[in-house]
Design an enzyme around this catalytic site. Structure first.
Site, PDB file in Angstrom:
ATOM      1  N   GLU A  95       0.770  -1.284   0.202  1.00  0.00           N
ATOM      2  CA  GLU A  95       0.143   0.128  -0.156  1.00  0.00           C
ATOM      3  C   GLU A  95       1.169   1.078  -0.036  1.00  0.00           C
ATOM      4  O   GLU A  95       1.923   1.255   0.593  1.00  0.00           O
ATOM      5  CB  GLU A  95      -0.840   0.090   1.210  1.00  0.00           C
ATOM      6  CG  GLU A  95      -1.850  -1.008   1.161  1.00  0.00           C
ATOM      7  CD  GLU A  95      -2.825  -1.394   2.434  1.00  0.00           C
ATOM      8  OE1 GLU A  95      -2.469  -0.679   3.335  1.00  0.00           O
ATOM      9  OE2 GLU A  95      -3.928  -1.712   2.154  1.00  0.00           O
ATOM     10  N   CYS A 112       3.833   8.190   0.487  1.00  0.00           N
ATOM     11  CA  CYS A 112       4.206   7.576   1.824  1.00  0.00           C
ATOM     12  C   CYS A 112       4.534   6.170   1.002  1.00  0.00           C
ATOM     13  O   CYS A 112       3.556   5.448   0.746  1.00  0.00           O
ATOM     14  CB  CYS A 112       3.282   7.432   2.843  1.00  0.00           C
ATOM     15  SG  CYS A 112       3.901   6.276   4.234  1.00  0.00           S
ATOM     16  N   CYS A 119       6.144  -6.467   7.730  1.00  0.00           N
ATOM     17  CA  CYS A 119       7.227  -5.921   8.392  1.00  0.00           C
ATOM     18  C   CYS A 119       8.095  -6.841   9.446  1.00  0.00           C
ATOM     19  O   CYS A 119       7.213  -7.443   9.994  1.00  0.00           O
ATOM     20  CB  CYS A 119       7.127  -4.583   8.850  1.00  0.00           C
ATOM     21  SG  CYS A 119       8.165  -3.786   9.783  1.00  0.00           S
ATOM     22  N   CYS A 123       6.000  -4.102  15.896  1.00  0.00           N
ATOM     23  CA  CYS A 123       5.712  -3.031  16.795  1.00  0.00           C
ATOM     24  C   CYS A 123       4.253  -3.625  17.439  1.00  0.00           C
ATOM     25  O   CYS A 123       3.349  -3.676  16.472  1.00  0.00           O
ATOM     26  CB  CYS A 123       5.805  -1.588  16.300  1.00  0.00           C
ATOM     27  SG  CYS A 123       7.324  -1.003  15.774  1.00  0.00           S
ATOM     28  N   CYS A 126       0.990  -2.156  15.643  1.00  0.00           N
ATOM     29  CA  CYS A 126       0.863  -1.841  14.407  1.00  0.00           C
ATOM     30  C   CYS A 126       0.169  -2.975  13.255  1.00  0.00           C
ATOM     31  O   CYS A 126       0.517  -4.140  13.591  1.00  0.00           O
ATOM     32  CB  CYS A 126       2.346  -1.488  13.814  1.00  0.00           C
ATOM     33  SG  CYS A 126       2.526  -1.418  11.779  1.00  0.00           S
ATOM     34  N   CYS A 348      -0.986   6.284   9.999  1.00  0.00           N
ATOM     35  CA  CYS A 348       0.419   5.578  10.455  1.00  0.00           C
ATOM     36  C   CYS A 348      -0.109   4.227  11.094  1.00  0.00           C
ATOM     37  O   CYS A 348      -1.023   4.322  12.086  1.00  0.00           O
ATOM     38  CB  CYS A 348       0.950   6.546  11.421  1.00  0.00           C
ATOM     39  SG  CYS A 348       2.585   6.009  11.665  1.00  0.00           S
TER      40      CYS A 348
END
Ligand code: SF4
Length: 359
Positions: A95, A112, A119, A123, A126, A348
């Site tokens: 994305e 962005c 990932c 975290c 997230c 975010c």
């Protein structure tokens, strides 16, 4: 269709394109034409290259390809932010978020981009981390997101694409410094004056705290903006929220940040997601002031965007403002980030390509 046996032209510099055209017995100047079509006009089809002879277009199509990530679909937020779902050659999807910024009636865009599929950092708050890690993106797949975004945006807005995108942030899916070689190659591609032409100071690399990558970045002769996802100001809490802290604790991270700001003579941005009853207490503000006061820093506060399936909550507006006041009273340079694209899960920590996730 893409073909593994074809030569990939996206990612080649003008010199590499010259070597390529000479290797297929064509004159050098064809490289300049190809370069313009790829990087200024984001053209993936040789048949659209009107100043290239017809026979050569067929020949190129037989032996080469330009794999600008394919646009699959978009979601548009009420505030004008767009989230594009893009697909790579192997069908992996990422994305990319396009955020409008209007100055004196002129709207330009920040893109962005993602540096990995998924990932590995994990975290706690997230959506991308929760989906796990699939693979690193190649340099042309990273920079290609800007080309793809520029092309799609220009088409939809009926605007000249060339000056549409002015800023690029490596803040989408993935940890860019864990994919260092391809990330830095993509930065040079984006910055190339005759090509995509994004100024170095308009490129931001955002890291969760990959200190060895920050040190490598220090060796480059580049004026990039460094953003660090801080999220906690004591090691125990940061170990839980941003697990890379166990490898590179705050002391190491802050040393690297200080060195970066000294060498570049630029402020380092510290991103701080505001999580209710987790990191927004008075003592968290005090710890941050102590930690960041000695550094040339900007703090960017991001009220948490809730993600279904994860337990974290956004603080009340009262607490958000109070936290902001504590920090500014303590002498820090603080911005409360304007929220963009929350309604389309483009904010975010919300990126996951989840409806289309590949297994
Ligand atoms: S916040 Fe960034 S570094 Fe952390 S898991 Fe999500 S994408 Fe990775």
């Amino acid at each position: 269709m893409t073909d593994q046996k074809k030569t990939e032209l996206l990612g080649m510099s003008q010199t590499e394109l010259e070597d390529f055209v000479v290797s297929i017995s064509e004159p050098k100047f064809r490289a300049r034409q190809l370069y313009k079509w790829i990087y200024q006009k984001q053209t993936a089809s040789f048949y659209d290259m009107s100043d290239i002879p017809r026979d050569l277009r067929f020949k190129l199509d037989d032996i080469a390809q330009i794999s600008i990530p394919r646009f699959l679909k978009q979601r548009v937020s009420q505030d004008g932010t767009r989230k594009f779902l893009l697909e790579m050659n192997d069908k992996k999807r990422v994305e990319t978020v396009i955020i409008p910024q209007t100055h004196e009636k002129n709207t330009q865009y920040t893109v962005c981009i993602s540096s990995q599929v998924g990932c590995p950092i994990g975290c706690a708050f997230c959506a991308t981390g929760a989906g796990g890690f699939q693979r690193n993106l190649l340099a042309y797949e990273i920079a290609g997101q800007v080309l793809s975004s520029r092309r799609e945006l220009a088409k939809r807005l009926k605007r000249n694409e060339i000056d549409l995108i002015t800023n690029v942030v490596y803040m989408g899916m993935g940890e860019p410094l864990l994919n260092y070689d391809e990330m830095i190659k993509s930065v040079y591609m984006l910055n190339e004056h005759n090509g995509i032409n994004i100024g170095q100071r308009h490129i931001t690399i955002s890291t969760a705290g990959e200190v060895s990558g920050i040190k490598r970045l220090l060796q480059e002769d580049l004026q990039l903006t460094l953003a660090i996802s801080l999220h906690a100001c004591d090691n125990d809490l940061r170990n839980e929220l941003v697990p890379i802290n166990k490898k590179y604790p705050l002391e190491m991270l802050l040393d690297a940040a200080r060195e970066y700001s000294k060498k570049s003579n630029r402020r380092v941005t510290f991103e701080y997601v505001l999580l209710d009853e987790v990191n927004t207490r008075k003592k968290d503000a005090e710890a941050m002031i102590k930690l960041l006061k000695p550094i040339l820093a900007n703090v960017n506060l991001i009220p948490y965007n809730e993600v279904s399936g994860l337990d974290f909550k956004r603080p009340s507006n009262h607490r958000i403002n109070q936290f902001y006041q504590w920090l500014t009273a303590g002498g820090l340079n603080v911005t409360l980030r304007e929220e963009r694209g929350t309604d389309i899960e483009a904010a975010c920590g919300q990126l996951a390509a989840k409806k289309d996730r590949q297994t």
